[in-house]
Design a protein around this motif. Structure first.
Motif, PDB file in Angstrom:
ATOM      1  N   LYS A 253       0.855  -1.184   0.000  1.00  0.00           N
ATOM      2  CA  LYS A 253       0.000   0.000   0.000  1.00  0.00           C
ATOM      3  C   LYS A 253       0.893   1.236   0.000  1.00  0.00           C
ATOM      4  O   LYS A 253       1.841   1.319   0.762  1.00  0.00           O
ATOM      5  CB  LYS A 253      -0.913  -0.007   1.225  1.00  0.00           C
ATOM      6  CG  LYS A 253      -1.940  -1.132   1.184  1.00  0.00           C
ATOM      7  CD  LYS A 253      -2.561  -1.353   2.564  1.00  0.00           C
ATOM      8  CE  LYS A 253      -3.238  -2.702   2.607  1.00  0.00           C
ATOM      9  NZ  LYS A 253      -3.241  -3.261   3.964  1.00  0.00           N
ATOM     10  N   SER A 254       0.551   2.220  -0.827  1.00  0.00           N
ATOM     11  CA  SER A 254       1.335   3.446  -1.005  1.00  0.00           C
ATOM     12  C   SER A 254       2.843   3.180  -1.005  1.00  0.00           C
ATOM     13  O   SER A 254       3.558   3.604  -0.105  1.00  0.00           O
ATOM     14  CB  SER A 254       0.969   4.500   0.035  1.00  0.00           C
ATOM     15  OG  SER A 254       1.082   3.987   1.349  1.00  0.00           O
ATOM     16  N   PRO A 255       3.304   2.450  -2.030  1.00  0.00           N
ATOM     17  CA  PRO A 255       4.748   2.191  -2.125  1.00  0.00           C
ATOM     18  C   PRO A 255       5.529   3.474  -2.384  1.00  0.00           C
ATOM     19  O   PRO A 255       4.999   4.426  -2.957  1.00  0.00           O
ATOM     20  CB  PRO A 255       4.858   1.252  -3.327  1.00  0.00           C
ATOM     21  CG  PRO A 255       3.628   1.477  -4.123  1.00  0.00           C
ATOM     22  CD  PRO A 255       2.558   1.894  -3.167  1.00  0.00           C
ATOM     23  N   TRP A 256       6.772   3.499  -1.932  1.00  0.00           N
ATOM     24  CA  TRP A 256       7.667   4.596  -2.305  1.00  0.00           C
ATOM     25  C   TRP A 256       7.845   4.519  -3.812  1.00  0.00           C
ATOM     26  O   TRP A 256       7.945   3.437  -4.384  1.00  0.00           O
ATOM     27  CB  TRP A 256       9.008   4.450  -1.601  1.00  0.00           C
ATOM     28  CG  TRP A 256       8.924   4.763  -0.144  1.00  0.00           C
ATOM     29  CD1 TRP A 256       8.685   3.879   0.875  1.00  0.00           C
ATOM     30  CD2 TRP A 256       9.038   6.057   0.461  1.00  0.00           C
ATOM     31  NE1 TRP A 256       8.647   4.538   2.079  1.00  0.00           N
ATOM     32  CE2 TRP A 256       8.862   5.878   1.861  1.00  0.00           C
ATOM     33  CE3 TRP A 256       9.268   7.340  -0.036  1.00  0.00           C
ATOM     34  CZ2 TRP A 256       8.918   6.949   2.756  1.00  0.00           C
ATOM     35  CZ3 TRP A 256       9.322   8.398   0.862  1.00  0.00           C
ATOM     36  CH2 TRP A 256       9.154   8.198   2.236  1.00  0.00           C
ATOM     37  N   ASN A 257       7.924   5.704  -4.452  1.00  0.00           N
ATOM     38  CA  ASN A 257       8.047   5.768  -5.915  1.00  0.00           C
ATOM     39  C   ASN A 257       6.915   5.027  -6.616  1.00  0.00           C
ATOM     40  O   ASN A 257       7.143   4.289  -7.567  1.00  0.00           O
ATOM     41  CB  ASN A 257       9.400   5.220  -6.386  1.00  0.00           C
ATOM     42  CG  ASN A 257      10.540   6.157  -6.096  1.00  0.00           C
ATOM     43  OD1 ASN A 257      10.360   7.181  -5.445  1.00  0.00           O
ATOM     44  ND2 ASN A 257      11.716   5.840  -6.573  1.00  0.00           N
ATOM     45  N   ALA A 258       5.700   5.202  -6.099  1.00  0.00           N
ATOM     46  CA  ALA A 258       4.549   4.608  -6.770  1.00  0.00           C
ATOM     47  C   ALA A 258       4.538   5.090  -8.219  1.00  0.00           C
ATOM     48  O   ALA A 258       4.866   6.233  -8.485  1.00  0.00           O
ATOM     49  CB  ALA A 258       3.273   5.028  -6.066  1.00  0.00           C
ATOM     50  N   LYS A 259       4.214   4.225  -9.118  1.00  0.00           N
ATOM     51  CA  LYS A 259       4.113   4.507 -10.560  1.00  0.00           C
ATOM     52  C   LYS A 259       5.471   4.525 -11.274  1.00  0.00           C
ATOM     53  O   LYS A 259       5.524   4.692 -12.474  1.00  0.00           O
ATOM     54  CB  LYS A 259       3.389   5.837 -10.855  1.00  0.00           C
ATOM     55  CG  LYS A 259       2.097   6.039 -10.074  1.00  0.00           C
ATOM     56  CD  LYS A 259       0.915   5.407 -10.805  1.00  0.00           C
ATOM     57  CE  LYS A 259      -0.394   5.765 -10.122  1.00  0.00           C
ATOM     58  NZ  LYS A 259      -0.918   4.659  -9.298  1.00  0.00           N
ATOM     59  N   THR A 260       6.567   4.384 -10.531  1.00  0.00           N
ATOM     60  CA  THR A 260       7.848   4.293 -11.261  1.00  0.00           C
ATOM     61  C   THR A 260       8.591   3.033 -10.816  1.00  0.00           C
ATOM     62  O   THR A 260       8.167   1.933 -11.148  1.00  0.00           O
ATOM     63  CB  THR A 260       8.727   5.556 -11.083  1.00  0.00           C
ATOM     64  OG1 THR A 260       8.942   5.796  -9.695  1.00  0.00           O
ATOM     65  CG2 THR A 260       8.076   6.756 -11.737  1.00  0.00           C
ATOM     66  N   PHE A 261       9.668   3.181 -10.061  1.00  0.00           N
ATOM     67  CA  PHE A 261      10.451   1.992  -9.690  1.00  0.00           C
ATOM     68  C   PHE A 261      11.331   2.292  -8.496  1.00  0.00           C
ATOM     69  O   PHE A 261      11.597   3.444  -8.184  1.00  0.00           O
ATOM     70  CB  PHE A 261      11.313   1.526 -10.877  1.00  0.00           C
ATOM     71  CG  PHE A 261      12.130   2.622 -11.499  1.00  0.00           C
ATOM     72  CD1 PHE A 261      13.379   2.946 -11.016  1.00  0.00           C
ATOM     73  CD2 PHE A 261      11.622   3.368 -12.569  1.00  0.00           C
ATOM     74  CE1 PHE A 261      14.128   3.966 -11.571  1.00  0.00           C
ATOM     75  CE2 PHE A 261      12.370   4.405 -13.133  1.00  0.00           C
ATOM     76  CZ  PHE A 261      13.611   4.706 -12.635  1.00  0.00           C
TER      77      PHE A 261
END
Ligand SMILES: [Ca+2]
Ligand SMILES: [Ca+2]
Ligand SMILES: [Ca+2]
Length: 329
Positions: A253-261
Motif C-alpha cells: 500500500k502506497s509504495p515509495w516511488n509509486a508509478k515508477t520503480f
C-alpha cells in the motif's frame, strides 16, 4: 696507577646505567603503545564513517545514472523495464496460454511490435547463450541488466568472470538475437567486473561499487496496479527472507516511488533485508510485520513474521527515494 681505581666506580656506573635506561625505555615504549592503541581505536570508526559516507555518495550517484537509463528506456518504449518477466527461448514456449506468457507477450509487443514469437525457421533462440533452449525467468536485478544493457557476453578467465552488455539487435523482428548486424547501444554501461549471477542462470545482475559487494541491486518496477514482481530471494538460497519493495504504509500500500520503480543497494553489510514498510518520520522507521500482510498470494516465500530485529540489515541500504542510506547508517 691512579687509573686502576676507577674500574669499580666505572663498573657500578656501567652496571646501573644500562638497567636504568632499559627500564625507562620499556615503560616509555609501553606508554606509547597504549597511546597509539587508543588513538587507533578512536580514529578507526572516524575513518570508517568517512569511507561509508563516500560510498553512500558513490552509490547514490550510480543509482541516479541507472535511474536516468530507466527514464531513457521509458522515453523510447513508453514503459519502464519490468521487474519480473519470463522469456521462452522456443516458439513452443511462447505458444502456451498462461497468464505469465500473456503478460510477457504484451510487454515484448509494447517494446518491439514486430517481434517474431516463432523465432523464424529455427523456432528457437539461445538468448542467454548457455547452450540450451529453455525459458528465461528474469527477476528484479536481472531485468535491470537485461533491459538496460541488452544481451550479455560472459568471459571466464580463471576465477574471474567478466560480463559485457552487447545491446539488442536492431532487427525489429528479432531484437534478442546475437551475431553480426547493427545493435543498440546499452542504456547503461555497467563495469564488466561488477556483475553477479547469484542463481547461475546466465542472466546477470549489477553489483554496486561498495568494496566486496556480493548482493546485487534490488529493482522493483510498478505496473498493472502494483509492483510487477513475484517472490524474490536475494541470496538465491533458502536461508534468506524474501525481499519486498518499500512502502510508506503497509507493504504494497502506497509504495515509495509509486508509478515508477525502486532501486536498492544492500549497503556495506551485503544484505538487503526483508524490506517492507519504511516510515522515516516514525520512531520505528523499519517496523516488523506479519506474514498475513504479504502483498499478494504469489508471495509464497513469506511464511514467517518479520521482526524489527530482522530489519537490522536495512539501515545501511541505499535507495533512489531517500537522500542518504535509509537508516542513516
Ligand atoms: Ca538458453
Ligand atoms: Ca541470474
Ligand atoms: Ca544492508
Amino acid at each position: 696507577m691512579h687509573h686502576t681505581t676507577p674500574p669499580r666506580n666505572s663498573h657500578q656506573v656501567r652496571s646501573n646505567l644500562p638497567r636504568r635506561t632499559s627500564g625507562f625505555t620499556l615503560i616509555e615504549l609501553l606508554a606509547v603503545i597504549v597511546v597509539i592503541s587508543i588513538l587507533i581505536a578512536l580514529l578507526l570508526p572516524a575513518i570508517s564513517s568517512v569511507r561509508k559516507r563516500a560510498f553512500v555518495a558513490q552509490v547514490r550517484t550510480e543509482i541516479s545514472a541507472i535511474e536516468s537509463a530507466c527514464t531513457a528506456f521509458k522515453a523510447e518504449y513508453d514503459v519502464v523495464p519490468p521487474s519480473y518477466i519470463i522469456i521462452p527461448e522456443t516458439a513452443a514456449g511462447w505458444s502456451s496460454n498462461t497468464a505469465d506468457i500473456r503478460e510477457s507477450k504484451a510487454f515484448i509487443r509494447q517494446c518491439w511490435p514486430q517481434f517474431d514469437f516463432t523465432y523464424g525457421t529455427a523456432n528457437q533462440l539461445d538468448i542467454n547463450n548457455d547452450g540450451t533452449f529453455g525459458t528465461l525467468t528474469l527477476t528484479n536485478g536481472e531485468c535491470l541488466a537485461f533491459f538496460l544493457g541488452g544481451l550479455s557476453e560472459k568471459t571466464v578467465e580463471g576465477s574471474t568472470t567478466l560480463w559485457r552488455s552487447i545491446g539488442f539487435s536492431k532487427d525489429p523482428a528479432a531484437p534478442f538475437k546475437r551475431g553480426t548486424g547493427p545493435r543498440t547501444t546499452p542504456y547503461y554501461d555497467h563495469p564488466g567486473n561488477r556483475f553477479s549471477d547469484l542463481d547461475g542462470d546466465d542472466n546477470p545482475e549489477y553489483l554496486d561499487p561498495i568494496a566486496g559487494q556480493t548482493t546485487p541491486y534490488f529493482y522493483a518496477a510498478y505496473g498493472n496496479g502494483g509492483y510487477s514482481m513475484k517472490s524474490y530471494n536475494a541470496s538465491g538460497g533458502s536461508n534468506e527472507l524474501p525481499v519486498l519493495p518499500y512502502a510508506q504504509d503497509n507493504l504494497n500500500k502506497s509504495p515509495w516511488n509509486a508509478k515508477t520503480f525502486q532501486i536498492v543497494s544492500p549497503g556495506y553489510d551485503n544484505r538487503l533485508g526483508p524490506g517492507g514498510p519504511y516510515k522515516p518520520d516514525s520512531g520505528t522507521p523499519l517496523p516488523g510485520y506479519t506474514s498475513l500482510d504479504k502483498p499478494s498470494s504469489s508471495w509464497t516465500n513469506l511464511t514467517t513474521d518479520v521482526t524489527v530485529a530482522n530489519r537490522e540489515f536495512e539501515f545501511d541500504n541505499i535507495t533512489n527515494f531517500a537522500s542518504t542510506s535509509i537508516g542513516g547508517r
